[in-house]
Each structure stands twice: as C-alpha cells, then as structure tokens.
Design an enzyme around this catalytic site. Structure first.
Site, PDB file in Angstrom:
ATOM      1  CD  GLU A   1      -3.596  -6.014   2.916  1.00 43.40           C
ATOM      2  OE1 GLU A   1      -4.514  -5.294   3.360  1.00 43.40           O
ATOM      3  OE2 GLU A   1      -2.390  -5.756   3.075  1.00 43.40           O
TER       4      GLU A   1
ATOM      5  CD  GLU B   1      -3.245  -1.044   1.910  1.00 40.65           C
ATOM      6  OE1 GLU B   1      -3.324  -0.161   2.782  1.00 40.65           O
ATOM      7  OE2 GLU B   1      -4.154  -1.870   1.689  1.00 40.65           O
TER       8      GLU B   1
HETATM    9  O1  AHR Z   1      -5.419  -5.984   6.714  1.00 42.31           O
HETATM   10  C1  AHR Z   1      -5.374  -4.822   7.473  1.00 42.31           C
HETATM   11  C2  AHR Z   1      -4.692  -3.673   6.755  1.00 42.31           C
HETATM   12  O2  AHR Z   1      -5.454  -3.285   5.658  1.00 42.31           O
HETATM   13  C3  AHR Z   1      -3.339  -3.944   6.182  1.00 42.31           C
HETATM   14  O3  AHR Z   1      -2.326  -3.821   7.099  1.00 42.31           O
HETATM   15  C4  AHR Z   1      -3.201  -2.887   5.135  1.00 42.31           C
HETATM   16  O4  AHR Z   1      -2.356  -3.253   4.092  1.00 42.31           O
HETATM   17  C5  AHR Z   1      -4.628  -2.642   4.710  1.00 42.31           C
HETATM   18  O5  AHR Z   1      -4.952  -1.304   4.672  1.00 42.31           O
END
Ligand code: AHR
Length: 530
Positions: free
Chosen positions: A329, A196
């Site tokens: 994710e 991110e």
């Molecule tokens: O999964 C929780 C968080 O969500 C992670 O650390 C991040 O990459 C995303 O914003």
C-alpha cells in the site's frame, strides 16, 4: 546505488524563479553496473472493498446497463488491460480482516450481506467474491495477491480458502469450487497473512502477531506444484521495531513482508465547516498552494529513508536478501472530494500526484534487490487511483488520471536492469528540516535500449539536465512527456483529456555523446535512448 548530491544552498520555496538555468542538473549513468532486474510487480495494483473501488469501479454486475464484460465494467477493464497490470491485491486492506470468503461464493442471490464497518458502514452484498476476483485476474493476465483474514477469521477458514483456490484433488473444498463453476485451481501464488495487524487488522503487538503468523501460515498449505509466496503483515511506515521482531521470529517462514506508507500531511481529523462531516487535515487533492505542494512531495520522498531503515534491519538477519519488502500500500492520501462519502476515500488526482508517482517509482527501482513488489492504493475510485468513474452519472466513460499515464509511461522499465547513476541538482527548502530535489530520475536497460525517466519536482521552473553515460554515446530514439500548464491540472468527467502524454523532443544531441534535455516545471518525461 543512485547517489543524489544536492547543492548546499537550498532555495526557499518563495525564491524559485520561472526560468531554466543552463544545464543546472547533471546526470551520469553507469550502464556497465546494471545488475538488478526491476520486477514488474513494482507496478502492482490494490483493489479493496472500499467505496466505489469494486462496486461501480471494477464490478457492475452482468445485468447492469453499464457496458460490461461478464459483469466487469468494460471501459475500466480495457484501461487496465492496456496498462498490463502485473499483480493485484484483494480484498483489502482493512476489509480483509473482516472478510469471510465463504460469504462470497455460490449463487449470488444466496450470498449473505454484511456491514462494511471499516468503510462508511456500506452494506456489502458479497456479489464480488473469490471467483469474480480470480477470474478478473486471469482475464487481465495478472497475478492475484490474496490478503487472508487473521484479525477476525480462524486458522481453519484461511486453510480452507487456500485449498479451495489451489487444490486439484477431489477434496470437499476443491469439489465445492467445481460445483461453483471452476474446474481447475487458480494456483494463487501471493498470499498475505493478515493486513495492518498493528491497526485495523487486530491492533496487535508484533510480539503477539509473530506467533499468530507462524500458526496461520503453517496451515496455508502448498497444493500440487504451486508454491505460495508468503507475505507477513508488516510495519506502519518506518516502525523498525515491528520489522526487527518479525524478521527475528518469522524470517524462515516467510518470503516477503509488507510495508505501508502513505504521503499524508496530517492524519488528524476536523469537521467540514459546512456539513460538519469529519474531513481530516489531509488537505485538498485539488486546491493547494506551492508550500502545500512541496510538503506532500517531501513527505512522499520519505519513503526512501523508510526503505533504507528497514533494509538495515533486514540485512542484519537476512544478508542474502531472501525475504522481500512488499510495499503493498502506498500513494497520496488527501481529504475526500467535497460532497462524497467520507468513508469512501474518493479523491481527485492532479499533476502533483503524477510527479509523486514518478518519484516514488524511481525510488523503488533503486532498491529492487530488496523491494520486490509495490501496490499503489488503489486501482479505481479510491485514493491515488489509476481510473475514476462518475458516481452521479455512472454511464459516463471512465477517466484516466495523471497517475495512470505515469504507470503507462514507465512500462518499459518492467524487467529492465536498473542502471545506477549520479544525479547532481539543487534542492528546494520546504521548511527547517525538509528539502525537495528539483529532479528525480531513474534509468534501466532492456533489449539493448535504455529507458530514462525524469521528473521535474520543481513546481515553477524548468530544468536543463546534462545526461552522459560511462563509455557510451547516447542517442535519442523517442521521448514522451506528461505535463500541464497548471500543477492543479487533472482529468474530469467531460474533460477527460486535460492531462495526457504527448511526444517529447526537447533533447539536444552533443558531439561528445551526451544529451541536454530541458524539462518543464512539474513534468514527467520518459526517454528511449540507445
Ligand atoms: O487503502 C486504504 C486503507 O489504508 C487500507 O484498507 C488499510 O490497509 C490502510 O490503512
């Protein structure tokens, strides 16, 4: 491609009635068109130093009173082993861009402590580090996926980490690894260059990140015969500008690019009326009405549109599909459970999460010519978890969530060839813009057998599905179902078997070789068919 044809007249939520109409859904499979193999990595997991995911979830330490294998919580380890996890991403998430790997090697008592600023200000003692993670992956038989630190780490630090993990020479890094108890390199394959980077990983613009990616990536070397699968930090949801610039500038230097997508109602925050703690407007994981159910299901289905948009951009630069999308994710994100640390993202998981997991996996299957990995967030005790452990009574046996059971039911899809299909069903109108089709499906073929998964997204009504296949008569071999009377049903400590799979037989065999299947409201069914 699996075309979905929705009837024009969508039903408003309030009009959904509690009876199944005769064969109101048609599903036509095209087994002869099956080509693309569904990579097992679509069933990947994500483990971050966040809340009780690592500490108390995966790792309790060798001296713990909780039963453990070499420090790994035994019941959690066994549940993961049974799931046959193909790949696990670590150490973050946001944590990855503040993680300095050298803090997590060597004698545990000498490891420095740091504040986990992203996640509740918890003090991290680094007792779970590179060896603990990579040995866990080895014991589980899964591929590790390491997320490197670009946000606050140096090029040298990242380069040395790769050398430490993968070099079989007598270099200082390889010797340090040996001194710390590991003779042979782990040969880590999946390597992420930042996480991110548009947000917690450095708040960069893509025009800046692409230069950093190229630079950091240059020094993440290949050792011996091992080849890194290099993954760039990708877009936030449907940010196609990020994808466009990343593909334009880095496509020759990367094997994959991540995309993150969470099914969340509203990222905004508000205070808990009792404690004053910021809770967010994400809604409760356990208490929701039908309208809120459909809102989140509909949100989760947006992932398909996001994939299509990114694919269109990628096809422009990379028509041969050399660069993969890694959904490293994804999942549902609700308010934390009342009384738990707001920075630890602990949420319960109901049948709603189960149908969302099934529908999301069905979507991933369709795009596996481009989507090569997905890592649900996260494996234990964080967001849409597979497994939960009890914070108050840690010695309680862990519980398996409805989402865990979906992943288990879907195992036969791994490495199967995706079968294109036409699904015709009505949809339920959520609001002016959004509609939820009542059924989501996916089929694959392996070893002469078809695995067919069906999710009834209708919260109130069973649906009857007429299933046929081109030039093939279908015969049921076996079936499994995950459902519960109430959509809010979930497993809890002391009530660990409220939601679990049972065998499913509500299948009528027709003389013409088709099947007629009635699936209850909010259920997930997997059939084995010949
Ligand atoms: O999964 C929780 C968080 O969500 C992670 O650390 C991040 O990459 C995303 O914003």
């Amino acid at each position: 491609m699996n075309k979905k044809i929705f009837l024009c007249a969508a039903l408003p939520v309030a009009l959904a009635i509690n009876t199944a109409s005769a064969q109101d859904v048609q599903l036509k499979l095209h087994p002869s068109q099956a080509e693309t193999v569904i990579p097992k990595e679509i069933y990947g997991q994500f483990a971050e130093h966040l809340g009780r995911c690592i500490y108390g979830g995966i790792w309790v330490g060798k001296d713990s009173e909780i039963e453990n294998i070499e420090g790994y919580r035994k019941d959690v380890f066994e549940a993961l082993k049974d799931l046959e996890v193909p790949v696990m991403r670590w150490p973050g998430g946001c944590f990855a861009d503040e993680y300095h790997w050298m803090d997590g090697i060597g004698p545990q008592e000498n490891r420095p402590r740091m504040v986990n600023t992203n996640w509740g200000g918890t003090v991290e003692d680094n007792s779970f580090g590179t060896h603990e993670f990579l040995n866990l992956c080895e014991m589980l038989g899964c591929e590790p996926y390491i997320s490197g630190n670009v946000g606050s780490g140096t090029v040298e630090e990242m380069a040395k980490w790769v050398e430490y993990m993968n070099s079989d020479t007598n270099s200082t890094m390889a010797e340090l690894r040996r001194k710390n108890g590991r003779e042979k390199p782990w040969n880590v394959k999946y390597f992420g260059v930042g996480n991110e980077s548009w947000g917690c990983g450095g708040n960069m613009k893509i025009e800046y990140y692409t230069n950093l990616y190229r630079r950091y990536n240059t020094y993440a070397r290949n050792y011996g015969k091992n080849r890194l699968f290099r993954i760039a930090s990708g877009a936030n949801g449907g940010d196609t500008h990020w994808m466009d610039v990343a593909m334009r500038e880095c496509r020759h230097n990367m094997d994959g690019i991540s995309v993150h997508f969470y099914a969340v109602r509203d990222w905004g925050s508000e205070d808990d009326p009792i404690t004053g703690i910021p809770m967010g407007k994400k809604g409760s994981a356990l208490n929701f009405n039908d309208q809120q159910y459909y809102e989140i299901v509909s949100k989760s289905l947006e992932i398909e549109d996001i994939i299509r948009k990114h694919c269109a951009v990628m096809d422009k630069y990379d028509p041969k599909k050399n660069v993969a999308i890694m959904f490293d994710e994804w999942g549902t994100w609700f308010n934390v459970e009342p009384g738990t640390n707001p920075g630890w993202l602990y949420q319960q998981s109901t049948m709603r999460d189960a149908v969302i997991a099934a529908a999301s996996l069905n979507i991933f299957h369709k795009y596996t010519d481009r989507v090569k990995m997905a890592n649900i967030a996260q494996v234990v005790n964080v967001l849409q978890s597979m497994i939960l452990t009890n914070e108050k009574n840690p010695k309680d046996p862990c519980i398996l969530t409805p989402t865990y059971y979906v992943f288990k039911m879907y195992k036969p899809h791994k490495e199967g060839k995706f079968i294109p299909a036409d699904l015709t069903c009505e949809s339920i109108r959520v609001n002016d813009k959004e509609q939820v089709p009542v059924v989501s499906s996916s089929a694959s073929t392996k070893d002469g057998q078809i695995t067919l998964s069906l999710a009834n997204l209708d919260v109130a009504k069973p649906h009857t599905i007429a299933i046929s296949a081109d030039e093939m008569k279908l015969a049921l071999v076996s079936g499994e179902i995950l459902t519960a009377k109430d959509i809010h049903a979930h497993n809890d400590f002391g009530q660990a078997t409220q939601v679990q799979t049972t065998s499913f037989k509500d299948v009528k065999q027709k003389k013409d070789g088709s099947l007629v299947v009635t699936i209850p409201a909010h259920s997930v069914v997997t059939l084995q068919v010949k």
